[in-house]
Design an enzyme around this catalytic site. Structure first.
Site, PDB file in Angstrom:
ATOM      1  N   GLY A   1      34.997  39.376  38.075  1.00 16.19           N
ATOM      2  CA  GLY A   1      35.979  38.639  38.880  1.00 16.19           C
ATOM      3  C   GLY A   1      35.780  37.136  38.861  1.00 16.19           C
ATOM      4  O   GLY A   1      36.744  36.392  38.966  1.00 16.19           O
ATOM      5  N   PHE A   2      34.536  36.692  38.716  1.00 18.48           N
ATOM      6  CA  PHE A   2      34.268  35.253  38.819  1.00 18.48           C
ATOM      7  C   PHE A   2      33.146  34.833  37.879  1.00 18.48           C
ATOM      8  O   PHE A   2      32.226  35.621  37.633  1.00 18.48           O
ATOM      9  CB  PHE A   2      33.878  34.885  40.257  1.00 18.48           C
ATOM     10  CG  PHE A   2      34.932  35.263  41.255  1.00 18.48           C
ATOM     11  CD1 PHE A   2      36.012  34.427  41.494  1.00 18.48           C
ATOM     12  CD2 PHE A   2      34.873  36.490  41.918  1.00 18.48           C
ATOM     13  CE1 PHE A   2      37.013  34.804  42.387  1.00 18.48           C
ATOM     14  CE2 PHE A   2      35.870  36.867  42.804  1.00 18.48           C
ATOM     15  CZ  PHE A   2      36.950  36.021  43.048  1.00 18.48           C
ATOM     16  N   GLY A   3      33.237  33.585  37.415  1.00 15.72           N
ATOM     17  CA  GLY A   3      32.139  33.003  36.649  1.00 15.72           C
ATOM     18  C   GLY A   3      31.103  32.431  37.604  1.00 15.72           C
ATOM     19  O   GLY A   3      31.335  32.350  38.815  1.00 15.72           O
ATOM     20  N   GLY A   4      29.964  32.049  37.067  1.00 14.44           N
ATOM     21  CA  GLY A   4      28.957  31.336  37.840  1.00 14.44           C
ATOM     22  C   GLY A   4      28.159  32.177  38.825  1.00 14.44           C
ATOM     23  O   GLY A   4      27.488  31.620  39.703  1.00 14.44           O
TER      24      GLY A   4
ATOM     25  N   HIS B   1      35.318  34.264  24.315  1.00 11.88           N
ATOM     26  CA  HIS B   1      35.521  35.331  25.305  1.00 11.88           C
ATOM     27  C   HIS B   1      36.623  34.906  26.275  1.00 11.88           C
ATOM     28  O   HIS B   1      36.537  33.857  26.924  1.00 11.88           O
ATOM     29  CB  HIS B   1      34.201  35.564  26.045  1.00 11.88           C
ATOM     30  CG  HIS B   1      34.214  36.695  27.009  1.00 11.88           C
ATOM     31  ND1 HIS B   1      34.006  38.008  26.626  1.00 11.88           N
ATOM     32  CD2 HIS B   1      34.379  36.728  28.350  1.00 11.88           C
ATOM     33  CE1 HIS B   1      34.044  38.794  27.697  1.00 11.88           C
ATOM     34  NE2 HIS B   1      34.286  38.040  28.762  1.00 11.88           N
TER      35      HIS B   1
ATOM     36  N   SER C   1      32.524  31.984  27.345  1.00  5.91           N
ATOM     37  CA  SER C   1      33.662  32.437  28.153  1.00  5.91           C
ATOM     38  C   SER C   1      34.471  31.239  28.616  1.00  5.91           C
ATOM     39  O   SER C   1      33.943  30.360  29.327  1.00  5.91           O
ATOM     40  CB  SER C   1      33.170  33.221  29.370  1.00  5.91           C
ATOM     41  OG  SER C   1      34.241  33.383  30.271  1.00  5.91           O
TER      42      SER C   1
ATOM     43  N   MET D   1      28.495  45.017  32.332  1.00 11.28           N
ATOM     44  CA  MET D   1      28.649  43.870  33.231  1.00 11.28           C
ATOM     45  C   MET D   1      27.331  43.638  33.969  1.00 11.28           C
ATOM     46  O   MET D   1      26.770  44.570  34.558  1.00 11.28           O
ATOM     47  CB  MET D   1      29.761  44.123  34.256  1.00 11.28           C
ATOM     48  CG  MET D   1      31.177  44.135  33.706  1.00 11.28           C
ATOM     49  SD  MET D   1      31.667  42.618  32.856  1.00 11.28           S
ATOM     50  CE  MET D   1      31.490  41.373  34.140  1.00 11.28           C
TER      51      MET D   1
ATOM     52  N   MET E   1      42.467  38.501  34.053  1.00  9.43           N
ATOM     53  CA  MET E   1      42.331  39.091  35.397  1.00  9.43           C
ATOM     54  C   MET E   1      43.701  39.147  36.064  1.00  9.43           C
ATOM     55  O   MET E   1      44.464  38.176  35.984  1.00  9.43           O
ATOM     56  CB  MET E   1      41.397  38.243  36.261  1.00  9.43           C
ATOM     57  CG  MET E   1      40.021  38.034  35.660  1.00  9.43           C
ATOM     58  SD  MET E   1      38.966  37.172  36.818  1.00  9.43           S
ATOM     59  CE  MET E   1      37.515  36.872  35.801  1.00  9.43           C
TER      60      MET E   1
ATOM     61  N   MET F   1      40.308  42.605  32.668  1.00  4.85           N
ATOM     62  CA  MET F   1      39.960  43.072  34.017  1.00  4.85           C
ATOM     63  C   MET F   1      41.274  43.291  34.755  1.00  4.85           C
ATOM     64  O   MET F   1      41.669  42.516  35.626  1.00  4.85           O
ATOM     65  CB  MET F   1      39.066  42.034  34.704  1.00  4.85           C
ATOM     66  CG  MET F   1      37.640  42.076  34.175  1.00  4.85           C
ATOM     67  SD  MET F   1      36.707  40.586  34.546  1.00  4.85           S
ATOM     68  CE  MET F   1      37.232  39.552  33.201  1.00  4.85           C
TER      69      MET F   1
ATOM     70  N   GLY G   1      29.454  31.799  30.165  1.00  3.16           N
ATOM     71  CA  GLY G   1      30.519  30.893  30.606  1.00  3.16           C
ATOM     72  C   GLY G   1      29.935  29.603  31.133  1.00  3.16           C
ATOM     73  O   GLY G   1      29.912  28.580  30.447  1.00  3.16           O
ATOM     74  N   SER G   2      29.414  29.645  32.362  1.00  2.65           N
ATOM     75  CA  SER G   2      28.901  28.417  32.968  1.00  2.65           C
ATOM     76  C   SER G   2      27.726  27.841  32.187  1.00  2.65           C
ATOM     77  O   SER G   2      27.579  26.620  32.100  1.00  2.65           O
ATOM     78  CB  SER G   2      28.538  28.658  34.432  1.00  2.65           C
ATOM     79  OG  SER G   2      27.841  29.862  34.579  1.00  2.65           O
TER      80      SER G   2
ATOM     81  N   ASP H   1      38.738  35.978  29.544  1.00  2.12           N
ATOM     82  CA  ASP H   1      38.764  36.872  30.701  1.00  2.12           C
ATOM     83  C   ASP H   1      40.180  36.972  31.267  1.00  2.12           C
ATOM     84  O   ASP H   1      40.709  35.998  31.812  1.00  2.12           O
ATOM     85  CB  ASP H   1      37.822  36.341  31.794  1.00  2.12           C
ATOM     86  CG  ASP H   1      36.363  36.511  31.418  1.00  2.12           C
ATOM     87  OD1 ASP H   1      35.970  37.639  31.049  1.00  2.12           O
ATOM     88  OD2 ASP H   1      35.614  35.517  31.486  1.00  2.12           O
TER      89      ASP H   1
ATOM     90  N   ASP I   1      27.601  40.555  30.001  1.00  2.00           N
ATOM     91  CA  ASP I   1      28.522  39.536  30.513  1.00  2.00           C
ATOM     92  C   ASP I   1      28.263  39.318  32.004  1.00  2.00           C
ATOM     93  O   ASP I   1      28.386  40.253  32.794  1.00  2.00           O
ATOM     94  CB  ASP I   1      29.966  40.022  30.281  1.00  2.00           C
ATOM     95  CG  ASP I   1      31.011  39.015  30.725  1.00  2.00           C
ATOM     96  OD1 ASP I   1      30.649  37.873  31.054  1.00  2.00           O
ATOM     97  OD2 ASP I   1      32.208  39.389  30.738  1.00  2.00           O
ATOM     98  N   GLY I   2      27.913  38.067  32.341  1.00  2.00           N
ATOM     99  CA  GLY I   2      27.722  37.697  33.739  1.00  2.00           C
ATOM    100  C   GLY I   2      26.328  37.158  33.988  1.00  2.00           C
ATOM    101  O   GLY I   2      25.345  37.899  33.833  1.00  2.00           O
ATOM    102  N   GLY I   3      26.251  35.865  34.313  1.00  4.99           N
ATOM    103  CA  GLY I   3      24.955  35.262  34.640  1.00  4.99           C
ATOM    104  C   GLY I   3      24.021  35.123  33.454  1.00  4.99           C
ATOM    105  O   GLY I   3      22.809  34.965  33.633  1.00  4.99           O
TER     106      GLY I   3
ATOM    107  N   HIS J   1      38.590  40.267  27.317  1.00  8.14           N
ATOM    108  CA  HIS J   1      38.004  41.155  28.323  1.00  8.14           C
ATOM    109  C   HIS J   1      39.054  41.391  29.404  1.00  8.14           C
ATOM    110  O   HIS J   1      39.329  40.492  30.206  1.00  8.14           O
ATOM    111  CB  HIS J   1      36.735  40.478  28.886  1.00  8.14           C
ATOM    112  CG  HIS J   1      36.079  41.203  30.001  1.00  8.14           C
ATOM    113  ND1 HIS J   1      35.107  40.617  30.796  1.00  8.14           N
ATOM    114  CD2 HIS J   1      36.223  42.477  30.463  1.00  8.14           C
ATOM    115  CE1 HIS J   1      34.699  41.492  31.699  1.00  8.14           C
ATOM    116  NE2 HIS J   1      35.368  42.628  31.537  1.00  8.14           N
TER     117      HIS J   1
END
Ligand SMILES: O=C(CO)[C@@H](O)[C@H](O)COP(=O)(O)O
Ligand SMILES: [Fe+2]
Length: 228
Positions: free
Chosen positions: A140-143, A31, A8, A135, A35, A66, A195-196, A33, A173-175, A64
């Protein structure tokens, strides 16, 4: 299908996007994002940047969205060069029409579910989609930290895919990181956004290879994959 890793760019340097895309050579998809500061409390990028990015890299773009009103915007992201467009179930007024428009324009159609949105009401729509995104954080946010409580939803979705004999890809997607990807793969995911876990390392391409290796090892042992 082999596990796919989609870095991401939310965690990349937005002033050097072309270079950041080159840094993840070997990734399956990039990916992106999108937003709008309405559907989620954050603002990123839109159609013009997707257009430029699609010219700057050979890696296909996994957009993606959002955003509010994805029914109106999703086709424009296909025209901008996205190979896959994901809209949120919570934001779409006409998800079937939107998925059909994305496919008719030549991209893969995908729908995302926020953590509190169950998959069951959408069972009959699954044949209209090429991918479902579950999700594993609030969008809304990475990390953010991976939500373990999403694992049962991933398992139930994998069962629905098997029940209907669908070719649907199942994205998380996420974490997603070295410490969570195996749980996602065991539960039934086959497309992993990170992402991170990719962009905060010294060697993003090596991070992609390592995540793919972990996902494939975990999938090989997973009951859902053995049953294929
Ligand atoms: O859609 C989103 C966040 O809303 C994601 O695509 C994030 O960009 C993932 O970042 P990490 O959790 O992997 O750092
Ligand atoms: Fe995302």
């Amino acid at each position: 299908m082999a596990a796919q890793i989609n870095p991401s760019i939310l965690s990349a340097d937005f002033a050097r996007l072309a270079e950041e895309a080159r840094a993840v050579e070997g990734a399956d998809w990039l990916h992106v994002d999108v937003m709008d500061n309405h559907f989620v409390p954050n603002l990123t990028l839109g159609v013009p940047i997707v257009e430029s990015l699609s010219r700057a890299t050979d890696i296909p773009l996994d957009c993606h969205l959002m955003i509010e009103d994805p029914d109106r915007w999703a086709p424009q992201y296909v025209e901008a060069g996205a190979g896959s467009v994901t809209f949120h179930a919570e934001a779409a007024a006409a998800p079937v029409r939107t998925a059909r428009e994305i496919r008719a324009k030549g991209a893969r159609a995908s729908m995302a579910l926020k953590p509190a949105t169950p998959v069951e009401p959408y069972e009959d729509l699954l044949p209209e989609l090429d991918m479902l995104l579950i999700m594993t954080v609030e969008p809304g946010f990475g990390g953010q930290s991976f939500l373990d409580i999403m694992l049962p939803k991933i398992r139930r979705t994998r069962q629905l895919i098997a029940k209907h004999g669908l070719q649907l890809w199942l994205q998380v997607d996420g974490g997603v990181s070295a410490s969570t990807i195996e749980r996602c793969a065991e539960a039934g995911a086959d497309v992993f956004v990170a992402g991170s876990a990719v962009y905060t390392t010294d060697d993003p391409a090596a991070a992609v290879r390592m995540l793919r290796h972990q996902a494939e090892e975990a999938t090989a042992k997973a009951p859902w994959a053995c049953a294929h």
